[in-house]
Design a protein around this motif. Sequence first.
Motif, PDB file in Angstrom:
ATOM      1  N   GLU A 165     -28.289 -55.694  71.328  1.00  0.00           N
ATOM      2  CA  GLU A 165     -28.431 -57.156  72.098  1.00  0.00           C
ATOM      3  C   GLU A 165     -26.928 -57.316  72.276  1.00  0.00           C
ATOM      4  O   GLU A 165     -25.887 -56.912  71.860  1.00  0.00           O
ATOM      5  N   PHE A 166     -26.768 -58.215  73.613  1.00  0.00           N
ATOM      6  CA  PHE A 166     -25.449 -58.420  73.931  1.00  0.00           C
ATOM      7  C   PHE A 166     -24.644 -59.391  72.639  1.00  0.00           C
ATOM      8  O   PHE A 166     -25.256 -60.062  72.087  1.00  0.00           O
ATOM      9  N   GLU A 167     -23.317 -59.004  72.732  1.00  0.00           N
ATOM     10  CA  GLU A 167     -22.565 -59.542  71.806  1.00  0.00           C
ATOM     11  C   GLU A 167     -21.182 -59.459  72.172  1.00  0.00           C
ATOM     12  O   GLU A 167     -20.818 -58.732  72.812  1.00  0.00           O
ATOM     13  N   VAL A 168     -20.675 -60.715  72.063  1.00  0.00           N
ATOM     14  CA  VAL A 168     -19.132 -60.892  72.208  1.00  0.00           C
ATOM     15  C   VAL A 168     -18.076 -60.370  71.385  1.00  0.00           C
ATOM     16  O   VAL A 168     -18.351 -60.797  70.223  1.00  0.00           O
ATOM     17  N   PHE A 169     -17.025 -59.566  71.584  1.00  0.00           N
ATOM     18  CA  PHE A 169     -16.291 -58.980  70.603  1.00  0.00           C
ATOM     19  C   PHE A 169     -14.660 -59.566  71.035  1.00  0.00           C
ATOM     20  O   PHE A 169     -14.352 -59.392  72.283  1.00  0.00           O
ATOM     21  N   ARG A 170     -13.954 -60.009  70.074  1.00  0.00           N
ATOM     22  CA  ARG A 170     -12.842 -60.330  70.215  1.00  0.00           C
ATOM     23  C   ARG A 170     -11.760 -59.537  69.199  1.00  0.00           C
ATOM     24  O   ARG A 170     -12.172 -59.349  68.075  1.00  0.00           O
ATOM     25  N   LEU A 171     -10.967 -58.593  70.125  1.00  0.00           N
ATOM     26  CA  LEU A 171     -10.183 -57.628  69.195  1.00  0.00           C
ATOM     27  C   LEU A 171      -8.724 -57.975  69.484  1.00  0.00           C
ATOM     28  O   LEU A 171      -8.172 -57.696  70.283  1.00  0.00           O
ATOM     29  N   PRO A 172      -8.257 -58.597  68.410  1.00  0.00           N
ATOM     30  CA  PRO A 172      -6.835 -58.777  68.189  1.00  0.00           C
ATOM     31  C   PRO A 172      -6.040 -57.379  68.295  1.00  0.00           C
ATOM     32  O   PRO A 172      -6.233 -56.524  67.617  1.00  0.00           O
ATOM     33  N   ILE A 173      -4.764 -57.543  69.319  1.00  0.00           N
ATOM     34  CA  ILE A 173      -4.147 -56.576  69.311  1.00  0.00           C
ATOM     35  C   ILE A 173      -3.527 -55.924  67.993  1.00  0.00           C
ATOM     36  O   ILE A 173      -3.366 -54.676  67.774  1.00  0.00           O
ATOM     37  N   GLU A 174      -3.196 -56.990  67.055  1.00  0.00           N
ATOM     38  CA  GLU A 174      -2.580 -56.222  65.961  1.00  0.00           C
ATOM     39  C   GLU A 174      -3.418 -55.715  64.924  1.00  0.00           C
ATOM     40  O   GLU A 174      -3.372 -54.977  63.751  1.00  0.00           O
ATOM     41  N   THR A 175      -4.972 -55.689  65.234  1.00  0.00           N
ATOM     42  CA  THR A 175      -5.976 -54.856  64.543  1.00  0.00           C
ATOM     43  C   THR A 175      -6.096 -53.307  65.162  1.00  0.00           C
ATOM     44  O   THR A 175      -6.765 -52.720  64.279  1.00  0.00           O
ATOM     45  N   PHE A 176      -5.575 -53.090  66.343  1.00  0.00           N
ATOM     46  CA  PHE A 176      -5.648 -51.720  66.561  1.00  0.00           C
ATOM     47  C   PHE A 176      -4.653 -50.691  65.822  1.00  0.00           C
ATOM     48  O   PHE A 176      -3.770 -50.927  65.693  1.00  0.00           O
ATOM     49  N   LYS A 177      -5.272 -49.619  65.458  1.00  0.00           N
ATOM     50  CA  LYS A 177      -4.471 -48.318  64.949  1.00  0.00           C
ATOM     51  C   LYS A 177      -3.566 -47.742  65.841  1.00  0.00           C
ATOM     52  O   LYS A 177      -4.302 -46.913  67.001  1.00  0.00           O
ATOM     53  N   ARG A 178      -2.752 -47.233  65.552  1.00  0.00           N
ATOM     54  CA  ARG A 178      -1.852 -46.215  66.302  1.00  0.00           C
ATOM     55  C   ARG A 178      -2.462 -44.672  65.854  1.00  0.00           C
ATOM     56  O   ARG A 178      -2.697 -44.463  65.007  1.00  0.00           O
ATOM     57  N   SER A 179      -2.589 -44.006  67.080  1.00  0.00           N
ATOM     58  CA  SER A 179      -3.130 -42.448  67.006  1.00  0.00           C
ATOM     59  C   SER A 179      -2.125 -41.657  66.248  1.00  0.00           C
ATOM     60  O   SER A 179      -2.440 -40.371  65.939  1.00  0.00           O
ATOM     61  N   SER A 180      -0.808 -42.200  65.885  1.00  0.00           N
ATOM     62  CA  SER A 180       0.163 -41.299  65.387  1.00  0.00           C
ATOM     63  C   SER A 180       1.288 -41.981  64.747  1.00  0.00           C
ATOM     64  O   SER A 180       1.618 -43.245  65.238  1.00  0.00           O
ATOM     65  N   SER A 181       1.868 -41.411  63.709  1.00  0.00           N
ATOM     66  CA  SER A 181       2.843 -42.070  62.925  1.00  0.00           C
ATOM     67  C   SER A 181       4.147 -42.356  63.747  1.00  0.00           C
ATOM     68  O   SER A 181       5.139 -42.922  63.451  1.00  0.00           O
ATOM     69  N   PHE A 182       4.352 -41.462  64.743  1.00  0.00           N
ATOM     70  CA  PHE A 182       5.529 -41.538  65.911  1.00  0.00           C
ATOM     71  C   PHE A 182       5.383 -42.789  66.520  1.00  0.00           C
ATOM     72  O   PHE A 182       6.526 -43.286  67.050  1.00  0.00           O
ATOM     73  N   LEU A 183       4.462 -43.424  66.700  1.00  0.00           N
ATOM     74  CA  LEU A 183       4.377 -44.679  67.634  1.00  0.00           C
ATOM     75  C   LEU A 183       4.522 -46.003  66.670  1.00  0.00           C
ATOM     76  O   LEU A 183       4.398 -46.106  65.429  1.00  0.00           O
ATOM     77  N   GLN A 184       5.371 -47.060  67.191  1.00  0.00           N
ATOM     78  CA  GLN A 184       5.697 -48.185  66.499  1.00  0.00           C
ATOM     79  C   GLN A 184       4.562 -49.117  66.551  1.00  0.00           C
ATOM     80  O   GLN A 184       3.719 -49.255  67.148  1.00  0.00           O
TER      81      GLN A 184
END
Length: 163
Positions: free
Chosen positions: A144-163
């Motif tokens: 069923e349709f749902e709205v997602f709000r994804l704050p930038i600070e919750t995104f995980k970096r793909s590598s420890s080299f990223l800040q």
Amino acid sequence: MKIKLQIIFLLALFIGSNSFANKMIIDDMTNQSGKPDEEFCESGNAKWCFVTDKVMGGLSKGSLEVIREGNNYFYRMTGELSLENNGGFIQFRTKIENHPADKSFEGVRMRIRGNNQEYAVHIRTKYLMLPWQYYQIDFNVKNEFEVFRLPIETFKRSSSFLQ
């Protein structure tokens, strides 16, 4: 493995100092015309590009369609994933241009319906050079349709080299 993801887009990246207050609309599904470009479409002028693991020798296949149900338009991505030849992805993506220099994105908002599976949003910046560098957030999509709000600070970096 067959995947079907249907997305009604009011995809917005939120900018400004107030969380989710100001927004920059990436795609509100108005002015629909034609089909999304196929592989290697970054050089074209399509709003969205459909890409599979074929760009790296994989065998997955799929498609991206613009669908209309009543007054609502949405993208339907379908496909079959293959893990052969180190593959295993289908995606559609866009490039964000004309970003206001004095603003920072605060999040992503999407309206989605799917097949009760987990999906991911990847964000890349101009400072990420390698294709396996990105910021990611996973979310579960219901039928069923749902709205997602994804704050930038919750995104995980793909590598420890990223800040």
